[in-house]
Scaffold this active site. Sequence first.
Site, PDB file in Angstrom:
ATOM      1  N   LYS A   1      -0.815  -4.712  -6.030  1.00 30.61           N
ATOM      2  CA  LYS A   1       0.331  -3.885  -6.010  1.00 30.61           C
ATOM      3  C   LYS A   1       1.318  -3.633  -4.760  1.00 30.61           C
ATOM      4  CE  LYS A   1      -0.974  -0.928  -9.930  1.00 30.61           C
ATOM      5  NZ  LYS A   1      -1.341   0.339 -10.753  1.00 30.61           N
TER       6      LYS A   1
ATOM      7  N   ASP B   1      -6.797  -3.472  -7.808  1.00 30.06           N
ATOM      8  CA  ASP B   1      -5.114  -3.342  -7.847  1.00 30.06           C
ATOM      9  C   ASP B   1      -4.356  -3.713  -6.442  1.00 30.06           C
ATOM     10  OD1 ASP B   1      -4.295  -2.705 -10.474  1.00 30.06           O
ATOM     11  OD2 ASP B   1      -4.606  -0.518 -10.264  1.00 30.06           O
TER      12      ASP B   1
END
Length: 380
Positions: free
Chosen positions: A236, A233
């Site tokens: 992000k 991730d």
Amino acid sequence: MTSKKEDLFSHQDALAQLHESQPLSAKLDFLHQLIREDFPFIDRLAIALLDEKTGILKTYIHSTTGSESPLIAYEAPLDSAPSLREIMQHRRPRIVQDLAIFKKGAHPHTELIAAKGYKASYTLPLYQNDVFVGFLFFNSFESHPFVLAVLRQLDIYGHLVALVVINELATIRTLLSAVKAARSMKHYRDVETGSHIDRTAHYSRLIARELAPRYHLSDEQIEHIFMFSPLHDIGKIGIPDSILRKPAKLDEREFDIMKTHPEKGREIIDTILTDFNLGAFSDVNILRNIAEYHHEAIDGTGYPKSLKGEEIPIEARISAVADIFDALTSSRVYKPAWSNEEAFAMLRHLAGDKLDRDCVDALLNNIDKIQAIQQRFQDN
């Protein structure tokens, strides 16, 4: 005159292949063949790494001639191998001229080595900046091969192998540090705890080890999946805080913005690889694929590319299952933690449509190991 100039470049560097961009396992194969030119009785080289957080010793790369490797996707607590722990404690290599002295040993790795016919071993401890990282093993089908003259040269070869391996590990750690630094600039640790990162990494390794025979995953690939899965991730950090930390369900517009994070992650990773000149190390695409494709779904309803089934790289399918399981069993501002049984039921429900069934089964086949990971890496 021309011939004299040609003479200046008549010698070919025997180690030039080490400069080429190729997997670490291929470099080890090359060095093994070079060693065998002087010592044809050296039948196997292998590297095992220590996971300093768990004390687990795990196979990493090997070079095996004449038979398949006796140890693949194998791990065991270092404390269960007293003779290896003594090597680390004494900071000195170990010579075993006849492995028959271990024939009464109950450890699976001892039995597996013996079953393949290996009769002698020379083991060197590996250090990086005075920190122990693992072992290098020289194995032979002959007994009593390690005379003093051989050992003197093997030590030189051993340190050369160690430098190649440690350089690769240092490259990966530089990359991981750069990515983590970028993540920290946006206070990303407030969103994902260190324990979540550790659990995700170990769940991913658990799945990869289980699937290794079916998907022909090498120990090197398993280790890289373990290292890179927690960075899925990273994109992000490019998502506004108003969306990233919203304590309620995202609306359609916000969700469309959130769905851009896999491609942002790939862009961030490519930029770091370029800026740090790190694009040449082996399995770099494992990192790219995990970042970009971990939200793809088996039925093609995922994003960003709507890939289906085996179009999704196996490392991304593994990372997705590991991340979703930990998200379900962790508390968030918007939900309490689910029990393992509730999370298992959800994974079974999603298997075959959203999640890869093999990856789900691989995780659920190891419930005792899941519990051990959760116990070791608890949220504060």
